[in-house]
Motif scaffolding. Structure first.
Motif, PDB file in Angstrom:
ATOM      1  N   ALA A 302       0.822  -1.212   0.000  1.00  0.00           N
ATOM      2  CA  ALA A 302       0.000   0.000   0.000  1.00  0.00           C
ATOM      3  C   ALA A 302       0.852   1.256   0.000  1.00  0.00           C
ATOM      4  O   ALA A 302       0.400   2.323  -0.415  1.00  0.00           O
ATOM      5  CB  ALA A 302      -0.918   0.006   1.223  1.00  0.00           C
ATOM      6  N   ALA A 303       2.120   1.149   0.428  1.00  0.00           N
ATOM      7  CA  ALA A 303       2.992   2.318   0.515  1.00  0.00           C
ATOM      8  C   ALA A 303       3.659   2.658  -0.813  1.00  0.00           C
ATOM      9  O   ALA A 303       3.685   3.820  -1.232  1.00  0.00           O
ATOM     10  CB  ALA A 303       4.056   2.090   1.587  1.00  0.00           C
ATOM     11  N   LEU A 327      10.103   1.760   2.938  1.00  0.00           N
ATOM     12  CA  LEU A 327      10.310   1.696   4.386  1.00  0.00           C
ATOM     13  C   LEU A 327       9.317   0.779   5.081  1.00  0.00           C
ATOM     14  O   LEU A 327       9.375   0.611   6.296  1.00  0.00           O
ATOM     15  CB  LEU A 327      10.212   3.109   4.986  1.00  0.00           C
ATOM     16  N   HIS A 328       8.413   0.181   4.325  1.00  0.00           N
ATOM     17  CA  HIS A 328       7.368  -0.657   4.918  1.00  0.00           C
ATOM     18  C   HIS A 328       7.545  -2.105   4.432  1.00  0.00           C
ATOM     19  O   HIS A 328       7.418  -2.391   3.247  1.00  0.00           O
ATOM     20  CB  HIS A 328       5.987  -0.143   4.522  1.00  0.00           C
ATOM     21  N   THR A 468      -4.266  -4.173  -2.418  1.00  0.00           N
ATOM     22  CA  THR A 468      -3.163  -3.614  -1.641  1.00  0.00           C
ATOM     23  C   THR A 468      -3.290  -4.001  -0.172  1.00  0.00           C
ATOM     24  O   THR A 468      -4.403  -4.136   0.355  1.00  0.00           O
ATOM     25  CB  THR A 468      -3.124  -2.080  -1.751  1.00  0.00           C
ATOM     26  N   PHE A 469      -2.117  -4.177   0.474  1.00  0.00           N
ATOM     27  CA  PHE A 469      -2.086  -4.569   1.884  1.00  0.00           C
ATOM     28  C   PHE A 469      -1.302  -3.533   2.671  1.00  0.00           C
ATOM     29  O   PHE A 469      -0.190  -3.173   2.310  1.00  0.00           O
ATOM     30  CB  PHE A 469      -1.442  -5.949   2.047  1.00  0.00           C
ATOM     31  N   ASP A 470      -1.915  -3.051   3.767  1.00  0.00           N
ATOM     32  CA  ASP A 470      -1.293  -2.073   4.655  1.00  0.00           C
ATOM     33  C   ASP A 470      -1.268  -2.665   6.057  1.00  0.00           C
ATOM     34  O   ASP A 470      -2.264  -2.644   6.778  1.00  0.00           O
ATOM     35  CB  ASP A 470      -2.086  -0.768   4.629  1.00  0.00           C
ATOM     36  N   LYS A 471      -0.108  -3.205   6.448  1.00  0.00           N
ATOM     37  CA  LYS A 471      -0.007  -3.898   7.736  1.00  0.00           C
ATOM     38  C   LYS A 471      -0.170  -2.951   8.912  1.00  0.00           C
ATOM     39  O   LYS A 471      -0.804  -3.296   9.917  1.00  0.00           O
ATOM     40  CB  LYS A 471       1.346  -4.621   7.824  1.00  0.00           C
ATOM     41  N   GLU A 472       0.398  -1.736   8.811  1.00  0.00           N
ATOM     42  CA  GLU A 472       0.348  -0.787   9.925  1.00  0.00           C
ATOM     43  C   GLU A 472      -1.086  -0.447  10.320  1.00  0.00           C
ATOM     44  O   GLU A 472      -1.391  -0.256  11.492  1.00  0.00           O
ATOM     45  CB  GLU A 472       1.116   0.479   9.550  1.00  0.00           C
ATOM     46  N   ASN A 473      -1.957  -0.350   9.299  1.00  0.00           N
ATOM     47  CA  ASN A 473      -3.355   0.007   9.573  1.00  0.00           C
ATOM     48  C   ASN A 473      -4.296  -1.188   9.475  1.00  0.00           C
ATOM     49  O   ASN A 473      -5.517  -1.015   9.505  1.00  0.00           O
ATOM     50  CB  ASN A 473      -3.807   1.097   8.595  1.00  0.00           C
TER      51      ASN A 473
END
Length: 484
Positions: A302-303, A327-328, A468-473
């Motif tokens: 996602a980043a 950075l992700h 898309t995958f956003d691990k932080e959120n």
């Protein structure tokens, strides 16, 4: 006693200009001038670009080598002699740029031996006029060449290198019996269900190479399948390389005299099959034989937008993270990511009210017609603007302006009506039902214990446009595709 001046010579002969002198004749004129003016012409400082256009300096290796020598601290020459200024450059901006460097920073003059200039500001003005005329001539020549090529294309005349499977004889393509069988094999293999990657790999294993001696790739096979030369036609794109823009409306396809290698039925079947494949999986899908899991190549970071790749023992992570470009890491277990996607598919298969999706039109459902209508509307809008400018400038009188404006408005209304009718197929309720059905069908395959990795990957690609995958959120976002 006058100090002798050491000189270099630059000679260029292009293939497009029929009025220029040969390299030998240009050199003879330069030598006469050097002898007359007391210039010592250095034999190792003669630079010749033969058969090369003067439009771009970086495409002229000898010119660039001469400029590099001129910039050296101990440059051996202080003057560059030309037959005409047009040999130096046909682009005035480029000509001024390089002459400025040579004269102001290197102390080297550039002189045309056949176009003498007077000293002072008027001489500089005359030089600029000569450069402008050279550039204008180049533009006119380019336009004439393109016009001639367009006429040849419309008449089906050969004006490019022969395609794989053919050779040229007296300006007409004839089958090359050493390559033609492989063309037929490509069409037959593709229609039998083999993928582009598999066909390319088989050809390479047999030692078959392209005209340029390169191994076959996915895109090579696709280009052959899309090339109408194999049904007796020739394709020409006035804007340059066709690459993979096969449906470009500017491309000219005309009947030619050469012998086809495949039948029209085979050709049309291949086009239909290609359209369906590309509508489902796009142009950048990797062959499933290279994938480690059924979600490989589908989920992106996602980043940064790059694909998540499989890493040992059972994880996926951002491909750019490993090389420091992101950075992700998006580090996630494979089974957790697979289960999250299946859970999302289950939810959306029962309720598509708030689902994001893109409608993909195949040629059979009007894909080419949709692109044509949208391009027509864009052209008519531009034409309307030019018509308004012509009227305001006094080029058109009110009567002619009104007639032309009415014609454009009628054509615009017709195109918009046809476009609206075509897009009616993407009615929200209809598409929503189609999407739910497509997701449910994909789910059956994904949850089937007997389905192969390839079948599951194809099932996921058939409905997922972007994921898309956003691990932080803790966010998994899916955009679906609906093929109609």
């Amino acid at each position: 006693m006058k100090t002798p001046q050491f000189g270099a010579a630059y000679i260029r002969v292009s293939t497009e200009d029929q009025v220029e002198l040969s390299p030998e004749s240009q050199m003879e004129e330069i030598r006469k001038y050097a002898q007359r003016e007391g210039i010592l012409l250095l034999e190792d400082q003669i630079y010749i670009d033969a058969g090369i256009s003067g439009k771009k300096a970086e495409r002229r290796p000898e010119f660039m080598r001469m400029i590099a020598t001129a910039k050296e601290k101990n440059c051996p020459f202080s003057i560059i002699l030309l037959w005409k200024y047009s040999r130096f450059a046909r682009n005035q901006e480029e000509s001024i740029f390089y002459k400025s460097i040579l004269r102001s920073k290197c102390g080297i003059d550039v002189v045309s031996v056949t176009e003498p200039l007077i000293a002072g500001p008027f001489g500089s003005l005359i030089e600029r006029i000569i450069e402008w005329m050279d550039e204008f001539y180049s533009i006119r020549l380019s336009q004439e060449v393109k016009r001639s090529m367009k006429i040849n294309a419309e008449r089906g005349r050969l004006q490019a290198a022969p395609s794989f499977g053919y050779r040229a004889k007296d300006g007409i393509l004839v089958p090359d019996e050493s390559e033609a069988p492989y063309v037929r094999r490509i069409f037959d293999s593709f229609l039998a269900g083999k993928g582009l990657f598999v066909i390319a790999r088989e050809l390479n294993a047999m030692g078959v190479r392209t005209h340029r001696g390169n191994p076959f790739e996915n895109r090579t096979v696709e280009y052959i399948l899309r090339n109408p030369v194999y049904i007796g036609k020739l394709r020409w794109n006035p804007s340059g390389w066709t690459r993979r823009d096969f449906s470009n409306e500017n491309i000219i396809v005309a009947d030619s005299e050469h012998e086809p290698l495949v039948s029209m039925e085979t050709w049309e079947a291949a086009q239909h099959q290609l359209d369906e494949i590309k509508a489902k999986w796009g142009y950048k899908a990797r062959p499933t034989s290279e994938l480690k899991g059924w979600i490989s190549g589908i989920v992106r970071c996602a980043a940064c937008g790059t694909t998540l790749v499989f890493t040992k023992p059972h994880y996926y992570k951002c491909n750019n993270y490993a090389s420091g470009r992101c950075l992700h890491s998006q580090h996630v277990r494979a089974d957790a990511l697979e289960n999250a996607i299946i859970s999302r598919l289950k939810t959306d298969s029962s309720n598509s009210a708030n689902v994001a999706y893109n409608v993909i039109y195949t040629n059979a459902s009007g894909g080419h017609e949709l692109a044509r209508l949208e391009a027509t509307i864009k052209q008519l809008t531009s034409k309307s603007g030019r018509l308004q400018e012509a009227y305001l400038a006094g080029v058109l009188n009110l009567e002619d302006f009104s007639v032309a404006k009415t014609d454009i408005e009628n054509a615009m209304a017709q195109a918009k009506s046809e476009l609206q009718e075509l897009k009616a197929k993407s009615d929200t309720d209809v598409v929503g039902h189609q999407l739910q059905t497509a997701i449910a069908t994909a789910l059956e395959t994904l949850q089937s214990p007997s389905a192969t990795l390839e079948e599951k990957n194809n099932a996921a690609r058939s409905v997922i446009e972007n994921c898309t995958f956003d691990k932080e959120n803790s966010l998994l976002a899916i955009t679906y595709r609906v093929v109609i």
